[in-house]
Design a protein around this motif. Structure first.
Motif, mmCIF file in Angstrom:
data_model
loop_
_atom_site.group_PDB
_atom_site.id
_atom_site.type_symbol
_atom_site.label_atom_id
_atom_site.label_comp_id
_atom_site.label_asym_id
_atom_site.label_seq_id
_atom_site.Cartn_x
_atom_site.Cartn_y
_atom_site.Cartn_z
ATOM 1 N N ALA A 5 -7.023 5.602 -11.451
ATOM 2 C CA ALA A 5 -6.200 4.391 -11.455
ATOM 3 C C ALA A 5 -5.618 4.131 -10.075
ATOM 4 O O ALA A 5 -5.519 2.974 -9.630
ATOM 5 N N SER A 6 -5.230 5.185 -9.379
ATOM 6 C CA SER A 6 -4.668 5.038 -8.042
ATOM 7 C C SER A 6 -5.702 4.462 -7.078
ATOM 8 O O SER A 6 -5.408 3.562 -6.286
ATOM 9 N N VAL A 7 -6.945 4.969 -7.141
ATOM 10 C CA VAL A 7 -7.998 4.465 -6.261
ATOM 11 C C VAL A 7 -8.344 3.021 -6.615
ATOM 12 O O VAL A 7 -8.536 2.177 -5.731
ATOM 13 N N ARG A 8 -8.381 2.693 -7.912
ATOM 14 C CA ARG A 8 -8.672 1.313 -8.312
ATOM 15 C C ARG A 8 -7.594 0.358 -7.815
ATOM 16 O O ARG A 8 -7.878 -0.769 -7.393
ATOM 17 N N ALA A 9 -6.334 0.799 -7.859
ATOM 18 C CA ALA A 9 -5.246 -0.038 -7.364
ATOM 19 C C ALA A 9 -5.415 -0.311 -5.875
ATOM 20 O O ALA A 9 -5.162 -1.428 -5.393
ATOM 21 N N LEU A 10 -5.856 0.689 -5.125
ATOM 22 C CA LEU A 10 -6.082 0.515 -3.693
ATOM 23 C C LEU A 10 -7.248 -0.447 -3.456
ATOM 24 O O LEU A 10 -7.190 -1.309 -2.569
ATOM 25 N N GLU A 11 -8.288 -0.320 -4.253
ATOM 26 C CA GLU A 11 -9.434 -1.227 -4.112
ATOM 27 C C GLU A 11 -9.043 -2.666 -4.433
ATOM 28 O O GLU A 11 -9.484 -3.603 -3.763
ATOM 29 N N ARG A 12 -8.207 -2.849 -5.456
ATOM 30 C CA ARG A 12 -7.753 -4.207 -5.781
ATOM 31 C C ARG A 12 -6.935 -4.794 -4.647
ATOM 32 O O ARG A 12 -7.086 -5.960 -4.285
ATOM 33 N N GLU A 13 -6.065 -3.974 -4.064
ATOM 34 C CA GLU A 13 -5.220 -4.472 -2.977
ATOM 35 C C GLU A 13 -6.065 -4.851 -1.758
ATOM 36 O O GLU A 13 -5.794 -5.853 -1.087
ATOM 37 N N LEU A 14 -7.081 -4.050 -1.462
ATOM 38 C CA LEU A 14 -7.926 -4.304 -0.288
ATOM 39 C C LEU A 14 -9.065 -5.271 -0.597
ATOM 40 O O LEU A 14 -9.767 -5.708 0.316
ATOM 41 N N GLN A 15 -9.248 -5.551 -1.882
ATOM 42 C CA GLN A 15 -10.308 -6.463 -2.329
ATOM 43 C C GLN A 15 -11.682 -6.009 -1.839
ATOM 44 O O GLN A 15 -12.502 -6.803 -1.352
ATOM 45 N N ALA A 16 -11.906 -4.715 -1.965
ATOM 46 C CA ALA A 16 -13.194 -4.154 -1.549
ATOM 47 C C ALA A 16 -13.421 -2.834 -2.273
ATOM 48 O O ALA A 16 -12.484 -2.045 -2.443
ATOM 49 N N PRO A 17 -14.648 -2.552 -2.725
ATOM 50 C CA PRO A 17 -14.945 -1.234 -3.310
ATOM 51 C C PRO A 17 -14.948 -0.172 -2.217
ATOM 52 O O PRO A 17 -15.469 -0.396 -1.117
ATOM 53 N N MET A 42 0.855 -1.195 0.000
ATOM 54 C CA MET A 42 0.000 0.000 0.000
ATOM 55 C C MET A 42 0.889 1.243 0.000
ATOM 56 O O MET A 42 1.720 1.410 0.892
ATOM 57 N N GLU A 43 0.739 2.098 -0.981
ATOM 58 C CA GLU A 43 1.569 3.287 -1.099
ATOM 59 C C GLU A 43 0.885 4.495 -0.471
ATOM 60 O O GLU A 43 -0.350 4.622 -0.509
ATOM 61 N N LEU A 44 1.716 5.399 0.061
ATOM 62 C CA LEU A 44 1.157 6.590 0.690
ATOM 63 C C LEU A 44 0.366 7.427 -0.304
ATOM 64 O O LEU A 44 -0.673 7.999 0.035
ATOM 65 N N ARG A 45 0.843 7.486 -1.557
ATOM 66 C CA ARG A 45 0.127 8.314 -2.529
ATOM 67 C C ARG A 45 -1.269 7.754 -2.789
ATOM 68 O O ARG A 45 -2.210 8.510 -3.041
ATOM 69 N N HIS A 46 -1.417 6.417 -2.710
ATOM 70 C CA HIS A 46 -2.746 5.844 -2.870
ATOM 71 C C HIS A 46 -3.675 6.314 -1.752
ATOM 72 O O HIS A 46 -4.844 6.645 -1.996
ATOM 73 N N LEU A 47 -3.157 6.334 -0.528
ATOM 74 C CA LEU A 47 -3.961 6.812 0.596
ATOM 75 C C LEU A 47 -4.273 8.302 0.462
ATOM 76 O O LEU A 47 -5.391 8.740 0.758
ATOM 77 N N GLN A 48 -3.281 9.082 0.019
ATOM 78 C CA GLN A 48 -3.504 10.518 -0.172
ATOM 79 C C GLN A 48 -4.578 10.760 -1.226
ATOM 80 O O GLN A 48 -5.456 11.622 -1.051
ATOM 81 N N HIS A 49 -4.524 10.002 -2.310
ATOM 82 C CA HIS A 49 -5.531 10.157 -3.358
ATOM 83 C C HIS A 49 -6.905 9.739 -2.863
ATOM 84 O O HIS A 49 -7.909 10.411 -3.132
ATOM 85 N N PHE A 50 -6.966 8.641 -2.132
ATOM 86 C CA PHE A 50 -8.242 8.165 -1.589
ATOM 87 C C PHE A 50 -8.859 9.208 -0.654
ATOM 88 O O PHE A 50 -10.055 9.522 -0.753
ATOM 89 N N VAL A 51 -8.061 9.774 0.252
ATOM 90 C CA VAL A 51 -8.573 10.765 1.211
ATOM 91 C C VAL A 51 -9.072 12.003 0.473
ATOM 92 O O VAL A 51 -10.118 12.574 0.827
ATOM 93 N N ALA A 52 -8.359 12.442 -0.551
ATOM 94 C CA ALA A 52 -8.786 13.631 -1.307
ATOM 95 C C ALA A 52 -10.144 13.397 -1.968
ATOM 96 O O ALA A 52 -11.025 14.267 -1.929
ATOM 97 N N VAL A 53 -10.335 12.239 -2.574
ATOM 98 C CA VAL A 53 -11.629 11.933 -3.200
ATOM 99 C C VAL A 53 -12.720 11.843 -2.138
ATOM 100 O O VAL A 53 -13.844 12.332 -2.332
#
Length: 299
Positions: free
Chosen positions: A34-46, A1-12
């Motif tokens: 794409a960043s949010v989708r990558a996070l969803e794939r890693e967590l296996q949850a929408p 899990m990358e910090l930028r993915h979390l930053q992008h998720f929080v902004a949205v």
């Protein structure tokens, strides 16, 4: 899990919109998606329910948001701690406060802080005590000045600032104006002017009346001190407020009566745990506590 993915998720999550979040982050909308989708794939949850106009958090998204904000706040605190060791205080000081809080002159305190630490960006937000406590615990605020929460938690600690009695304000022609101390029972049939339920004075007053078993009616609800005093001045209701409100210019023509049996109005600085407290928050508290020790009015 990358910090930028979390930053992008929080902004949205904050903007409830991919386009606005992308503009704020200065990234492409496709890259953000794409960043949010990558996070969803890693967590296996929408994480979001997407519509043509906005997005909403799913249950999994709401759970992640709490932890993501906390992680990002800790990362920011770590970076700022390294800068502080190197002799420069940088970054952002995010401060919350209720209006006219007792025990600290917020404007003067921040002015002193700015003179000492010009490289720190100051952000200030006014809100009720409940909302401020949630934001400090979630890592969205570095600290807040508010009314003491019911209990400290693993994510929130409180440092006492001051306490004072509550007082009753009414129009000078009110039947109670020439009397002595007032009890909740004396005010049972009155119309009240008060703040929204999240504000500290309202919370304190509600607790007193509930404890006394007296029902009261708040007919006029405001979110600033000056409106409250103006409404009482026009005889539209009575108000139970912290004693220092009676020292304001607008209250000079009002009758001020001691409120017998009321709990103390206690204000505190709310902070995250010691290890998560940012260097900027520590520096601000250092200025505040130094004044208290020296007997100087806080701020």
């Amino acid at each position: 899990m990358e910090l930028r993915h979390l930053q992008h998720f929080v902004a949205v999550a904050e903007d409830r919109h991919f386009t606005r979040a992308a503009e704020r982050l200065m990234v492409s909308q496709s890259g953000l998606s794409a960043s949010v989708r990558a996070l969803e794939r890693e967590l296996q949850a929408p994480l979001f329910v997407r519509t043509t106009r906005s997005v909403m958090l799913t249950e999994a998204g709401r759970a992640l948001l709490v932890e993501a904000e906390r992680i990002l706040a800790q990362v920011r605190a770590a970076r700022e701690a390294v800068a502080a060791v190197q002799g420069v205080l940088r970054g952002t000081l995010s401060l919350g406060t209720e209006q006219c809080i007792a025990g600290v002159d917020v404007a003067r305190l921040l002015a002193r802080f700015r003179r000492r630490h010009p490289d720190v960006e100051i952000r200030l937000r006014q809100a009720g005590s409940g909302a401020l406590a949630e934001e400090v615990a979630a890592g969205r605020l570095d600290l807040a000045f508010a009314v003491r929460p019911q209990t400290d938690t693993d994510q929130l600690r409180s440092v006492p600032l001051t306490s004072e009695p509550m007082t009753v304000l009414c129009h000078p022609t009110h039947p109670l104006a020439d009397g002595g101390p007032v009890t909740p029972e004396d005010l049972g049939g009155e119309a009240f002017v008060d703040f929204h339920p999240d504000w500290g004075p309202r919370r304190t007053t509600d607790a007193v009346f509930t404890g006394a078993g007296v029902q009261r009616t708040v007919t006029l609800e405001v979110n600033d001190v000056h409106s409250l005093l103006d409404l009482v001045h026009e005889g539209l209701g009575v108000a139970v407020v912290p004693r220092h409100f009676g020292h304001k210019r607008e209250a000079s023509t009002l009758a001020s009566l001691p409120f017998r049996g009321a709990a103390e109005y206690e204000t505190v600085a709310m902070l995250p745990p010691q290890e998560a407290t940012s260097p900027a928050a520590r520096a601000l508290m250092g200025l505040l506590t130094a004044d208290v020790k020296d007997g100087v009015p806080a701020g």
